[in-house]
Write an enzyme that holds these catalytic residues in place. Structure first.
Site, PDB file in Angstrom:
ATOM      1  N   LYS A 271       9.208 -12.592 -31.380  1.00 44.62           N
ATOM      2  CA  LYS A 271       8.293 -13.016 -30.541  1.00 44.62           C
ATOM      3  C   LYS A 271       7.215 -13.707 -31.183  1.00 44.62           C
ATOM      4  CE  LYS A 271       8.323  -9.127 -27.363  1.00 44.62           C
ATOM      5  NZ  LYS A 271       7.576  -8.004 -26.829  1.00 44.62           N
TER       6      LYS A 271
ATOM      7  N   GLU B  10      18.302  -1.105 -27.609  1.00 47.58           N
ATOM      8  CA  GLU B  10      17.135  -0.993 -27.863  1.00 47.58           C
ATOM      9  C   GLU B  10      16.556  -0.039 -28.505  1.00 47.58           C
ATOM     10  OE1 GLU B  10      13.897  -4.086 -26.454  1.00 47.58           O
ATOM     11  OE2 GLU B  10      13.605  -1.933 -25.245  1.00 47.58           O
TER      12      GLU B  10
ATOM     13  N   GLU C 286       6.970 -14.403 -21.633  1.00 41.11           N
ATOM     14  CA  GLU C 286       7.662 -14.662 -20.300  1.00 41.11           C
ATOM     15  C   GLU C 286       7.076 -14.097 -19.095  1.00 41.11           C
ATOM     16  OE1 GLU C 286       8.721 -12.831 -23.109  1.00 41.11           O
ATOM     17  OE2 GLU C 286      10.719 -13.612 -23.643  1.00 41.11           O
TER      18      GLU C 286
ATOM     19  N   LYS D 289       4.285  -3.761 -18.693  1.00 38.81           N
ATOM     20  CA  LYS D 289       3.575  -2.600 -19.011  1.00 38.81           C
ATOM     21  C   LYS D 289       2.348  -2.840 -19.846  1.00 38.81           C
ATOM     22  CE  LYS D 289       4.471   1.349 -22.490  1.00 38.81           C
ATOM     23  NZ  LYS D 289       5.174   2.006 -23.421  1.00 38.81           N
TER      24      LYS D 289
ATOM     25  N   HIS E 238      41.110  -8.934 -15.647  1.00 46.21           N
ATOM     26  CA  HIS E 238      41.623 -10.322 -15.726  1.00 46.21           C
ATOM     27  C   HIS E 238      41.193 -11.101 -16.775  1.00 46.21           C
ATOM     28  CE1 HIS E 238      44.385  -9.447 -12.396  1.00 46.21           C
ATOM     29  NE2 HIS E 238      43.441  -8.827 -11.777  1.00 46.21           N
TER      30      HIS E 238
ATOM     31  N   GLY F 271       8.953   1.025 -22.097  1.00 50.79           N
ATOM     32  CA  GLY F 271       9.502   0.019 -21.063  1.00 50.79           C
ATOM     33  C   GLY F 271      10.874   0.066 -20.371  1.00 50.79           C
ATOM     34  N   ARG F 272      12.091   0.552 -21.164  1.00 48.64           N
ATOM     35  CA  ARG F 272      13.335   0.535 -20.732  1.00 48.64           C
ATOM     36  C   ARG F 272      13.634   1.965 -19.927  1.00 48.64           C
ATOM     37  NH1 ARG F 272      12.577   0.590 -26.179  1.00 48.64           N
ATOM     38  NH2 ARG F 272      13.127   2.281 -27.282  1.00 48.64           N
TER      39      ARG F 272
HETATM   40  O1  F6P Z   1      11.665  -6.914 -25.181  1.00 46.80           O
HETATM   41  C1  F6P Z   1      10.740  -5.615 -25.770  1.00 46.80           C
HETATM   42  C2  F6P Z   1      10.047  -5.047 -24.676  1.00 46.80           C
HETATM   43  O2  F6P Z   1       9.020  -4.629 -25.484  1.00 46.80           O
HETATM   44  C3  F6P Z   1      10.857  -4.038 -24.129  1.00 46.80           C
HETATM   45  O3  F6P Z   1      11.024  -2.811 -24.389  1.00 46.80           O
HETATM   46  C4  F6P Z   1      10.251  -3.953 -22.762  1.00 46.80           C
HETATM   47  O4  F6P Z   1      10.972  -3.609 -21.637  1.00 46.80           O
HETATM   48  C5  F6P Z   1       9.963  -5.477 -22.315  1.00 46.80           C
HETATM   49  O5  F6P Z   1       9.485  -6.143 -23.733  1.00 46.80           O
HETATM   50  C6  F6P Z   1       8.913  -6.076 -21.374  1.00 46.80           C
HETATM   51  O6  F6P Z   1       7.553  -5.581 -21.764  1.00 46.80           O
HETATM   52  P1  F6P Z   1       6.631  -5.356 -20.860  1.00 46.80           P
HETATM   53  O7  F6P Z   1       6.660  -4.392 -19.713  1.00 46.80           O
HETATM   54  O8  F6P Z   1       5.128  -4.790 -21.449  1.00 46.80           O
HETATM   55  O9  F6P Z   1       6.150  -6.756 -20.303  1.00 46.80           O
END
Ligand code: F6P
Length: 547
Positions: free
Chosen positions: A513, A354, A213, A207, A385, A268-269
């Site tokens: 971060k 979150e 990452e 987004k 189990h 995002g979620r």
């Molecule tokens: O980990 C935090 C967050 O902002 C989430 O809410 C989101 O889904 C994720 O990072 C990834 O964000 P992006 O889609 O902007 O890379």
């Protein structure tokens, strides 16, 4: 002006009511009322919720619904569906429901009907998926793109992965879908090690297009592409992006026509329904993806229109509040009795924790009651189990959702009835448990003398009276997966409204971060002056190990 739920009349009533319920055993509630199941079940969008195995009476339900009403839940639901700014700390509407608004009812934000851009993007996704399928959009050497690699993390990974895993039986033939999320190089290396660059399409799903990452993995993928023989001018054949941040994606080298938009009114979620689902659209096909949206829309319509007392997400949410705020419960288990749904608890962890892991009210005031639960779980029967021991005999009360389809996609021998028997058996144990008298009778019937049986009994007694929800549906279909995920999204929303928190921001993930960036500089330079002795020692050890 927001209001603390603890000041609402129903909150006080529930505190008193809990005292009268604390010692009531569910096994007695069932024995006293043969119609208990009929009173505590609800169906919506193909999903049946049986909540009779909860520590509730009709009176409890009445008080919980009163609480929801006093917290102005109906008004908040209408507000969300109208596109009002519910996410005040980021000044944003909360409109994941628009992404699956199959009725096409206009939803206005800032004077514009967002359905225009939603529909246009969906059409762009469909056209692109069809071009990949036909080979019109092919790899740089003309070969069809067969392996889709989604690079993204958090909401740009977890939700999409649940969808593609859950709908494995619906995959188009000849396609492979992989995910790279972690900054751990192993995730990258293991994912690409057997790939053929000529037939691989990378989708950079972010987004913000600013997530470390994802950017590092996208750079590594581009580097890998060059090492395999790809050329800079061929990046456009193998990389597309989904983002709100067009300049950053362009800077990475992605052609504007290969970009799929997102909007800041989608968290995002909550984004798997948007172009973040492009990889799923390709692998599942447009028809299946749209059926997923339809299922979610069916749940949305139920949530929007059903009275609170018959509203499935409302009931789930209020039951959670009952246990967390009045019984002192801290966690909630999601137990899926279907292998295809094995990642659902992971996704729900993000959706719930979150969203509702918040410690101030919408107005920024302190909170003196519990908010978001710890969500955890996994698949049955494997969990039986492992951690079910703690559910049945541990000191904590852990409510659980048991989720199972009546029909399997893979009817192997008599596995499915056995799975169902386990699914029900576990819930029976949570409900009934086993009394000391039953244990002693069982042991003495087997020949043990009474004294020894009485000594052993406490170890074998299972208290029961542990609440659970049974969530069933016919089969894991696209519509059901859509409805199921939407159901949990709305459950989280219900709780956030009653707790008077903002379920739609996530400032708490930002600090780690920022601090991570500074630590990276210290690792590079070796200058650890600013750090505590623990951090400094580990940085030194890391530098030594990698020198
Ligand atoms: O980990 C935090 C967050 O902002 C989430 O809410 C989101 O889904 C994720 O990072 C990834 O964000 P992006 O889609 O902007 O890379």
């Amino acid at each position: 002006m927001s209001q603390s739920p603890t000041q609402l009349p129903a909150w006080q009533t529930l505190i008193d009511h809990q005292k009268s319920m604390a010692d009531v055993h569910m096994r007695d509630l069932f024995r006293q009322d043969a119609q208990r199941y009929d009173k505590f079940n609800v169906n919506a969008a193909g999903i049946a919720l049986d909540y009779s195995k909860n520590r509730v009476t009709e009176e409890t339900l009445k008080h919980l619904i009163d609480l929801a009403e006093q917290a102005k839940l109906p008004e908040a639901i209408q507000s969300m569906f109208n596109g009002d700014v519910l996410n005040q700390s980021e000044n944003r509407s909360v409109l994941h429901i628009a992404l699956r608004n199959r009725s096409n009812r206009p939803i206005n934000v800032g004077g514009e009907n967002v359905m225009d851009t939603v529909n246009a993007t969906l059409n762009k996704m469909k056209t692109f998926a069809a071009r990949v399928h036909s080979g019109d959009f092919a790899g740089s050497t003309g070969k069809k793109l067969r392996t889709i690699v989604n690079i993204g993390i958090g909401g740009s990974f977890l939700g999409p992965k649940v969808v593609s895993d859950a709908l494995t039986p619906y995959w188009q033939e000849g396609y492979d879908l992989r995910y790279i999320a972690n900054i751990d190089g192993t995730d990258f290396a293991e994912t690409v090690k057997d790939l053929d660059y000529e037939t691989t399409l990378f989708i950079v799903a972010s987004k913000s297009f600013g997530t470390l990452e994802t950017l590092k993995n996208a750079e590594a993928a581009r580097e890998w592409f060059f090492q395999q023989g790809g050329k800079p001018e061929e990046v456009k054949n193998h990389f597309v992006a989904v983002s709100t941040n067009i300049p950053a994606a362009t800077g990475f080298g992605i052609e504007e026509e290969n970009m799929f938009p997102m909007w800041d009114w989608v968290g995002g979620r909550y984004s798997l329904w948007s172009a973040i689902g492009l990889a799923q659209m390709i692998v599942l096909g447009a028809e299946t993806f749209e059926a997923l949206l339809q299922g979610a829309h069916n749940m949305d319509e139920h949530f929007r229109t059903a009275p609170l007392a018959e509203n499935l997400p409302v009931i789930l949410g209020m039951l959670g509040i009952w246990y967390q705020n009045f019984f002192g419960v801290e966690s909630h288990a999601v137990l899926t009795y279907d292998e295809y749904l094995q990642d659902l608890p992971n996704h729900l962890q993000q959706v719930d924790m979150e969203s509702n892991g918040k410690r101030v009210t919408r107005d920024g005031g302190d909170i003196d009651y519990q908010t978001g639960a710890i969500i955890w779980g996994g698949t049955g029967t494997n969990g039986q189990h492992a951690y079910h021991q703690l559910i049945h005999q541990g000191t904590r009360l852990i409510p659980a959702d048991y989720i199972m389809p009546y029909r399997s996609h893979n009817p192997v021998a008599d596995h499915h009835p056995w799975l169902f028997a386990n699914y029900l058996g576990q819930q029976q144990a949570m409900l009934e448990g086993k009394t000391e008298a039953e244990v002693v009778a069982e042991l003495t019937a087997k020949g043990m003398d009474e004294e020894k049986a009485k000594w052993l009994a406490p170890h074998k007694v299972i208290p029961g009276n542990r609440p659970c929800n049974s969530i069933t549906f016919e089969k894991v279909t696209p519509e059901i997966v859509g409805a199921l995920i939407a159901m949990y999204e709305h459950k989280v929303c219900v709780q956030g409204i009653v707790w008077d928190i903002n379920s739609f921001d996530q400032w708490g993930v930002e600090l780690g971060k920022v601090l991570g960036n500074a630590v990276y500089d210290a690792i590079e330079s070796g200058n650890t002056d600013a750090y505590d002795s623990s951090t400094a020692a580990q940085i030194a050890a890391f530098r030594k190990a990698n020198s």
